[in-house]
Scaffold this motif. Structure first.
Motif, PDB file in Angstrom:
ATOM      1  N   LEU A   1     -10.565  -9.115 -12.668  1.00 58.15           N
ATOM      2  CA  LEU A   1     -11.915 -10.389 -12.282  1.00 58.15           C
ATOM      3  C   LEU A   1     -11.565 -11.864 -11.769  1.00 58.15           C
ATOM      4  O   LEU A   1     -13.260 -12.457 -11.037  1.00 58.15           O
ATOM      5  N   THR A   2     -10.949 -12.354 -11.294  1.00 57.03           N
ATOM      6  CA  THR A   2     -10.729 -14.011 -11.009  1.00 57.03           C
ATOM      7  C   THR A   2     -10.283 -14.606  -9.697  1.00 57.03           C
ATOM      8  O   THR A   2     -11.178 -14.911  -8.950  1.00 57.03           O
ATOM      9  N   ILE A   3      -9.757 -13.195  -8.917  1.00 55.44           N
ATOM     10  CA  ILE A   3      -8.959 -12.924  -7.415  1.00 55.44           C
ATOM     11  C   ILE A   3      -9.718 -12.185  -6.963  1.00 55.44           C
ATOM     12  O   ILE A   3     -10.184 -12.766  -5.954  1.00 55.44           O
ATOM     13  N   PHE A   4      -9.611 -11.942  -7.493  1.00 51.65           N
ATOM     14  CA  PHE A   4      -9.817 -10.282  -6.406  1.00 51.65           C
ATOM     15  C   PHE A   4     -11.867  -9.948  -6.656  1.00 51.65           C
ATOM     16  O   PHE A   4     -12.375  -9.318  -5.901  1.00 51.65           O
ATOM     17  N   LYS A   5     -12.135 -10.929  -7.406  1.00 50.93           N
ATOM     18  CA  LYS A   5     -13.302 -10.888  -7.395  1.00 50.93           C
ATOM     19  C   LYS A   5     -14.419  -9.838  -7.637  1.00 50.93           C
ATOM     20  O   LYS A   5     -15.360  -9.686  -7.308  1.00 50.93           O
ATOM     21  N   GLU A   6     -13.655  -8.929  -8.361  1.00 51.56           N
ATOM     22  CA  GLU A   6     -13.807  -7.452  -8.945  1.00 51.56           C
ATOM     23  C   GLU A   6     -15.011  -7.593  -9.771  1.00 51.56           C
ATOM     24  O   GLU A   6     -15.618  -8.711 -10.761  1.00 51.56           O
ATOM     25  N   PRO A   7     -15.733  -6.578 -10.576  1.00 53.45           N
ATOM     26  CA  PRO A   7     -17.808  -6.823 -11.321  1.00 53.45           C
ATOM     27  C   PRO A   7     -17.520  -6.957 -12.727  1.00 53.45           C
ATOM     28  O   PRO A   7     -16.532  -6.025 -12.508  1.00 53.45           O
ATOM     29  N   ILE A   8     -17.348  -7.843 -13.481  1.00 57.07           N
ATOM     30  CA  ILE A   8     -17.715  -7.551 -14.410  1.00 57.07           C
ATOM     31  C   ILE A   8     -18.139  -6.387 -15.416  1.00 57.07           C
ATOM     32  O   ILE A   8     -19.347  -5.886 -14.907  1.00 57.07           O
ATOM     33  N   VAL A   9     -16.840  -5.431 -16.220  1.00 56.14           N
ATOM     34  CA  VAL A   9     -17.115  -3.892 -16.613  1.00 56.14           C
ATOM     35  C   VAL A   9     -16.429  -4.388 -18.045  1.00 56.14           C
ATOM     36  O   VAL A   9     -15.686  -4.726 -18.104  1.00 56.14           O
ATOM     37  N   ALA A  10     -17.887  -3.883 -18.874  1.00 54.47           N
ATOM     38  CA  ALA A  10     -17.491  -3.891 -19.774  1.00 54.47           C
ATOM     39  C   ALA A  10     -17.050  -2.810 -21.150  1.00 54.47           C
ATOM     40  O   ALA A  10     -16.122  -3.924 -21.290  1.00 54.47           O
TER      41      ALA A  10
ATOM     42  N   ALA B   1       2.834  -7.628 -12.990  1.00 55.73           N
ATOM     43  CA  ALA B   1       1.098  -7.908 -12.980  1.00 55.73           C
ATOM     44  C   ALA B   1       0.645  -8.061 -11.132  1.00 55.73           C
ATOM     45  O   ALA B   1       0.217  -7.852 -10.372  1.00 55.73           O
ATOM     46  N   ILE B   2       1.467  -9.779 -11.306  1.00 55.92           N
ATOM     47  CA  ILE B   2       1.519 -10.273  -9.733  1.00 55.92           C
ATOM     48  C   ILE B   2       1.944  -9.273  -8.674  1.00 55.92           C
ATOM     49  O   ILE B   2       1.134  -9.741  -7.581  1.00 55.92           O
ATOM     50  N   ALA B   3       3.143  -8.662  -8.872  1.00 57.59           N
ATOM     51  CA  ALA B   3       3.927  -7.778  -7.831  1.00 57.59           C
ATOM     52  C   ALA B   3       3.115  -7.098  -7.372  1.00 57.59           C
ATOM     53  O   ALA B   3       2.703  -6.933  -6.623  1.00 57.59           O
ATOM     54  N   LEU B   4       2.537  -5.878  -8.191  1.00 58.39           N
ATOM     55  CA  LEU B   4       1.357  -4.829  -8.531  1.00 58.39           C
ATOM     56  C   LEU B   4       0.186  -5.519  -7.470  1.00 58.39           C
ATOM     57  O   LEU B   4       0.021  -4.072  -6.798  1.00 58.39           O
ATOM     58  N   SER B   5      -0.277  -6.556  -7.427  1.00 57.90           N
ATOM     59  CA  SER B   5      -1.363  -6.945  -6.687  1.00 57.90           C
ATOM     60  C   SER B   5      -0.814  -7.660  -5.553  1.00 57.90           C
ATOM     61  O   SER B   5      -1.725  -7.319  -4.975  1.00 57.90           O
ATOM     62  N   ILE B   6       0.014  -8.188  -5.596  1.00 54.34           N
ATOM     63  CA  ILE B   6       0.500  -8.204  -3.331  1.00 54.34           C
ATOM     64  C   ILE B   6       0.878  -6.815  -2.937  1.00 54.34           C
ATOM     65  O   ILE B   6       0.200  -6.879  -1.883  1.00 54.34           O
ATOM     66  N   ASP B   7       1.044  -6.336  -4.330  1.00 51.66           N
ATOM     67  CA  ASP B   7       1.945  -4.549  -3.138  1.00 51.66           C
ATOM     68  C   ASP B   7       1.239  -4.030  -3.624  1.00 51.66           C
ATOM     69  O   ASP B   7       2.027  -2.525  -2.652  1.00 51.66           O
ATOM     70  N   VAL B   8      -0.127  -3.860  -3.454  1.00 51.55           N
ATOM     71  CA  VAL B   8      -1.044  -2.623  -3.679  1.00 51.55           C
ATOM     72  C   VAL B   8      -1.131  -2.137  -1.631  1.00 51.55           C
ATOM     73  O   VAL B   8      -1.230  -2.627  -1.598  1.00 51.55           O
TER      74      VAL B   8
END
Length: 288
Positions: free
Chosen positions: A115-124, A164-171
């Motif tokens: 939501l914050t870094i990758f600017k994904e849409p806010i989903v309930a 979580a940081i590793a997975l975000s980088i490693d995707v």
């Protein structure tokens, strides 16, 4: 229609759930008497990274040609090393049933990053899911009308943040490599980092290897590499929204097995409720 069942998401998902449940139980057995947690971590990572190479011929031999992929892998491995090192100390000092529920916090961090870094849409669904996972962890730590908090809970949260940081980088990097070789990198490189940063001599690693728990180190290390293969293949053969909530059922299974395996019967009802809420929370995180 003739379908190779060993190349379906169902096969890899079931395999992953079995492997991750066994991994959590045997990890505890391996490190419960560890004399030096860092040496134990390096030993487990090394066994996992080297043993998984036997599966190399089963996958296409390929390597990325873009140097940026290697740079991202190296950066991700820094955070994998942090996660791996911390989790050994946490697993050693917390019940298996407690750790597996706390481990869902990585999903909360991934949602926050999205939501914050990758600017994904806010989903309930994601917001509800994150709240439920946090609620599960609050229930887990609630005792006698107050929340019980200690340094190992803090370490578990830090470990999940690093993951979580590793997975975000490693995707999606794994698809550029031969899969077992990629997994070897994500275990051996962090092992080298842990050894160097903690200045762990080989004699300390040898001491851990020579302990009475040697067989548990072997089993845990081998399980570590295998469960990553099964997890990645399940995601490659199906969708994130299908695999993630189904894989999360391992949380509840781990709680139940730990009760039988380690006799972790204290607050068992509270642990089961927290596990169920955590699983439902993960389900909500993948709703569209």
């Amino acid at each position: 229609m003739d379908v190779n069942i060993t190349n379906t998401w169902q096969f890899y998902l079931i395999g992953y759930i079995i492997l991750v449940v066994l991994f959590n139980q045997f990890y505890k057995l391996a490190v419960r008497h560890a004399k030096r947690d860092g040496a134990a971590t390096v030993l487990l990572q090394t066994i996992g990274g080297l043993s998984i190479l036997v599966l190399t011929p089963l996958f296409a031999i390929k390597f990325p040609t873009d140097w940026k992929v290697y740079a991202l892998l190296a950066l991700a491995c820094i955070f994998y090393a942090l996660n791996d090192r911390i989790q050994t100390t946490v697993r050693k000092n917390l019940d298996v049933s407690v750790y597996t529920i706390l481990n869902r916090l990585s999903s909360v961090f991934l949602i926050i990053f999205g939501l914050t870094i990758f600017k994904e849409p806010i989903v309930a669904g994601k917001i509800i899911g994150a709240i439920l996972i946090l609620l599960a962890n609050i229930i887990l730590r609630f005792s006698r009308k107050k929340i019980v908090f200690n340094k190992y809970i803090a370490f578990a949260a830090l470990s999940n943040l690093a993951l979580a940081i590793a997975l975000s980088i490693d995707v999606n990097i794994s698809s550029d490599f031969n899969l077992p070789i990629y997994i070897m990198f994500t275990l051996i490189l962090p092992a080298a980092m842990v050894k160097l940063t903690e200045k762990i001599p080989f004699k300390d690693i040898r001491t851990e290897f020579s302990s009475a728990d040697k067989k548990y180190y072997f089993i845990t290390g081998i399980l570590w590499g295998l469960l990553i293969v099964f997890m990645i293949r399940a995601y490659q053969l199906s969708s994130f929204s299908l695999i993630t909530p189904l894989a999360a059922t391992s949380v509840l299974i781990n709680v139940l097995i730990a009760t039988l395996f380690f006799g972790e019967k204290q607050d068992i009802l509270k642990k089961i409720i927290a596990a169920l809420i955590s699983v439902v929370g993960v389900y909500f995180t993948v709703l569209k």
